[in-house]
Design a protein around this motif. Sequence first.
Motif, PDB file in Angstrom:
ATOM      1  N   SER A  93      25.344  22.687  -8.960  1.00 31.31           N
ATOM      2  CA  SER A  93      26.531  21.971  -8.499  1.00 31.31           C
ATOM      3  C   SER A  93      26.916  22.356  -7.078  1.00 31.31           C
ATOM      4  CB  SER A  93      27.733  22.270  -9.409  1.00 31.31           C
ATOM      5  OG  SER A  93      27.499  21.862 -10.733  1.00 31.31           O
ATOM      6  N   LEU A  94      26.544  23.561  -6.657  1.00 24.41           N
ATOM      7  CA  LEU A  94      26.985  24.095  -5.371  1.00 24.41           C
ATOM      8  C   LEU A  94      25.929  24.016  -4.282  1.00 24.41           C
ATOM      9  CD1 LEU A  94      28.826  27.281  -6.714  1.00 24.41           C
ATOM     10  CD2 LEU A  94      29.863  25.112  -6.005  1.00 24.41           C
ATOM     11  N   ILE A  95      24.654  24.239  -4.631  1.00 26.15           N
ATOM     12  CA  ILE A  95      23.632  24.314  -3.575  1.00 26.15           C
ATOM     13  C   ILE A  95      22.415  23.442  -3.846  1.00 26.15           C
ATOM     14  CG2 ILE A  95      24.356  26.592  -2.769  1.00 26.15           C
ATOM     15  CD1 ILE A  95      22.059  27.835  -4.310  1.00 26.15           C
ATOM     16  N   GLY A  96      22.506  22.525  -4.812  1.00 24.21           N
ATOM     17  CA  GLY A  96      21.423  21.571  -5.004  1.00 24.21           C
ATOM     18  C   GLY A  96      20.450  21.955  -6.103  1.00 24.21           C
ATOM     19  N   PRO A  97      19.522  21.032  -6.436  1.00 25.49           N
ATOM     20  CA  PRO A  97      18.690  21.170  -7.636  1.00 25.49           C
ATOM     21  C   PRO A  97      17.503  22.114  -7.520  1.00 25.49           C
ATOM     22  CG  PRO A  97      18.137  19.150  -6.491  1.00 25.49           C
ATOM     23  CD  PRO A  97      19.305  19.740  -5.754  1.00 25.49           C
ATOM     24  N   ASP A 131      23.197  28.898   4.878  1.00 26.49           N
ATOM     25  CA  ASP A 131      24.064  29.696   4.010  1.00 26.49           C
ATOM     26  C   ASP A 131      24.221  29.098   2.620  1.00 26.49           C
ATOM     27  OD1 ASP A 131      25.590  27.540   4.816  1.00 26.49           O
ATOM     28  OD2 ASP A 131      27.427  28.698   5.123  1.00 26.49           O
ATOM     29  N   ASP A 132      23.236  28.308   2.173  1.00 23.85           N
ATOM     30  CA  ASP A 132      23.272  27.786   0.810  1.00 23.85           C
ATOM     31  C   ASP A 132      22.720  28.818  -0.169  1.00 23.85           C
ATOM     32  OD1 ASP A 132      24.632  25.445   0.991  1.00 23.85           O
ATOM     33  OD2 ASP A 132      22.885  24.151   1.133  1.00 23.85           O
ATOM     34  N   LEU A 133      23.474  29.889  -0.316  1.00 21.55           N
ATOM     35  CA  LEU A 133      23.223  30.922  -1.306  1.00 21.55           C
ATOM     36  C   LEU A 133      24.505  31.103  -2.108  1.00 21.55           C
ATOM     37  CD1 LEU A 133      21.637  31.870   1.531  1.00 21.55           C
ATOM     38  CD2 LEU A 133      20.918  33.728   0.019  1.00 21.55           C
ATOM     39  N   VAL A 134      24.382  31.575  -3.306  1.00 20.15           N
ATOM     40  CA  VAL A 134      25.570  31.840  -4.115  1.00 20.15           C
ATOM     41  C   VAL A 134      25.272  32.998  -5.060  1.00 20.15           C
ATOM     42  CG1 VAL A 134      24.940  30.059  -5.813  1.00 20.15           C
ATOM     43  CG2 VAL A 134      27.305  30.859  -5.679  1.00 20.15           C
ATOM     44  N   HIS A 200      30.555  32.662  -2.569  1.00 20.63           N
ATOM     45  CA  HIS A 200      29.854  32.247  -1.355  1.00 20.63           C
ATOM     46  C   HIS A 200      29.320  33.489  -0.643  1.00 20.63           C
ATOM     47  CE1 HIS A 200      29.271  30.660   2.725  1.00 20.63           C
ATOM     48  NE2 HIS A 200      29.236  29.458   2.185  1.00 20.63           N
ATOM     49  N   PRO A 201      28.143  33.411   0.003  1.00 13.04           N
ATOM     50  CA  PRO A 201      27.556  34.617   0.606  1.00 13.04           C
ATOM     51  C   PRO A 201      28.315  35.157   1.809  1.00 13.04           C
ATOM     52  CG  PRO A 201      26.283  32.694   1.224  1.00 13.04           C
ATOM     53  CD  PRO A 201      27.257  32.249   0.169  1.00 13.04           C
ATOM     54  N   ILE A 220      24.647  40.699 -11.675  1.00 12.83           N
ATOM     55  CA  ILE A 220      24.703  39.817 -10.506  1.00 12.83           C
ATOM     56  C   ILE A 220      23.342  39.190 -10.253  1.00 12.83           C
ATOM     57  CG2 ILE A 220      25.196  39.667  -8.026  1.00 12.83           C
ATOM     58  CD1 ILE A 220      26.949  42.208  -8.407  1.00 12.83           C
ATOM     59  N   TYR A 221      23.332  37.857 -10.199  1.00 12.69           N
ATOM     60  CA  TYR A 221      22.169  37.099  -9.765  1.00 12.69           C
ATOM     61  C   TYR A 221      22.521  36.388  -8.463  1.00 12.69           C
ATOM     62  CZ  TYR A 221      20.193  37.635 -14.486  1.00 12.69           C
ATOM     63  OH  TYR A 221      19.689  38.138 -15.664  1.00 12.69           O
ATOM     64  N   GLN A 222      21.740  36.617  -7.429  1.00 15.34           N
ATOM     65  CA  GLN A 222      21.947  35.932  -6.151  1.00 15.34           C
ATOM     66  C   GLN A 222      20.914  34.815  -6.048  1.00 15.34           C
ATOM     67  OE1 GLN A 222      24.215  37.226  -3.507  1.00 15.34           O
ATOM     68  NE2 GLN A 222      23.944  35.236  -2.573  1.00 15.34           N
ATOM     69  N   TYR A 223      21.389  33.572  -5.997  1.00 13.94           N
ATOM     70  CA  TYR A 223      20.502  32.404  -5.905  1.00 13.94           C
ATOM     71  C   TYR A 223      20.534  31.844  -4.478  1.00 13.94           C
ATOM     72  CZ  TYR A 223      20.730  32.460 -11.022  1.00 13.94           C
ATOM     73  OH  TYR A 223      20.669  32.837 -12.347  1.00 13.94           O
TER      74      TYR A 223
END
Length: 283
Positions: A93-97, A131-134, A200-201, A220-223
């Motif tokens: 939902s936040l950074i794409g598929p 910055d598309d990390l979460v 948000h990173p 914590i998982y950083q995607y």
Amino acid sequence: MRGLTRQQIEHYRREGFVAVPSLLSEEDIRLVDASTAELAEETDAERIADVFEFEHEPVDGKRVPRRLYNPYEQHENFRKLAADERITDRVVSLIGPDLALQHSKLNLKPARVGAPVDWHQDLTYFPHTNDDLVAVLIYLDDATERNGCIEVLARRHRRFLDHTLPDGTFAGRITEDLDEERYGAPVKVEGTAGSAIFLHPLAPHRSAKNVSVERRRALIYQYRAADAFPIYTGPHVVDVENCAHHIRGERSPVARFGGPQPVIYRPDGHPKSLYQLQEMSQK
């Protein structure tokens, strides 16, 4: 899909984080407990040092661990959970598929000694082409102010803040003055066991020392988006990338550039964790 709601997405975009209650069940947490206990049964001293980082202060004369390094690499149950759709649908939902796991960790924050974490922005540790990390931080225990819940500076995720010492080296923590008149009061994100924070990173965050008699663990998982690639800041990047894994969707053959221009810090030496780097810089 179990994606975030429109209101949750708007909150994340505006504030730099969003909390989601009851993401994991009690059974999920029991499975994490069992996996961690299994890893703790390791008796080889070198192996245990590669798996756990320990607090400086003993409890009742015994060393207590404060972090499990790279849980995704350590146990199949952590790998399954990293790809669980209850988590990844919301990240989509936040950074794409198209998603990769950038890294994982389990902070244990034991009772009475759980070490504090100073203000920092995650992306300063591992700058990427965008910055598309979460980060998905999942409380495994009820988290309160007394046992060191996460605190966030809301709406401060649009730029890099200063993380340098006077000599120019990377401090691993924000070194500029974060006075409340300018930045606002921190938001203490309390939550029950199983709740999660999507962060948000560039959202500045910290956690205080655990002064209670209750532990406060957080998985914590950083995607990252598949087209967000790491920027080389030293040989440690290679080690980190060995723990990165494609999780969902398509791999990207190209890097996408975007977001605030990253500040490139080069850590002095090779501390194994944020705890160690912040302790070194405080000295």
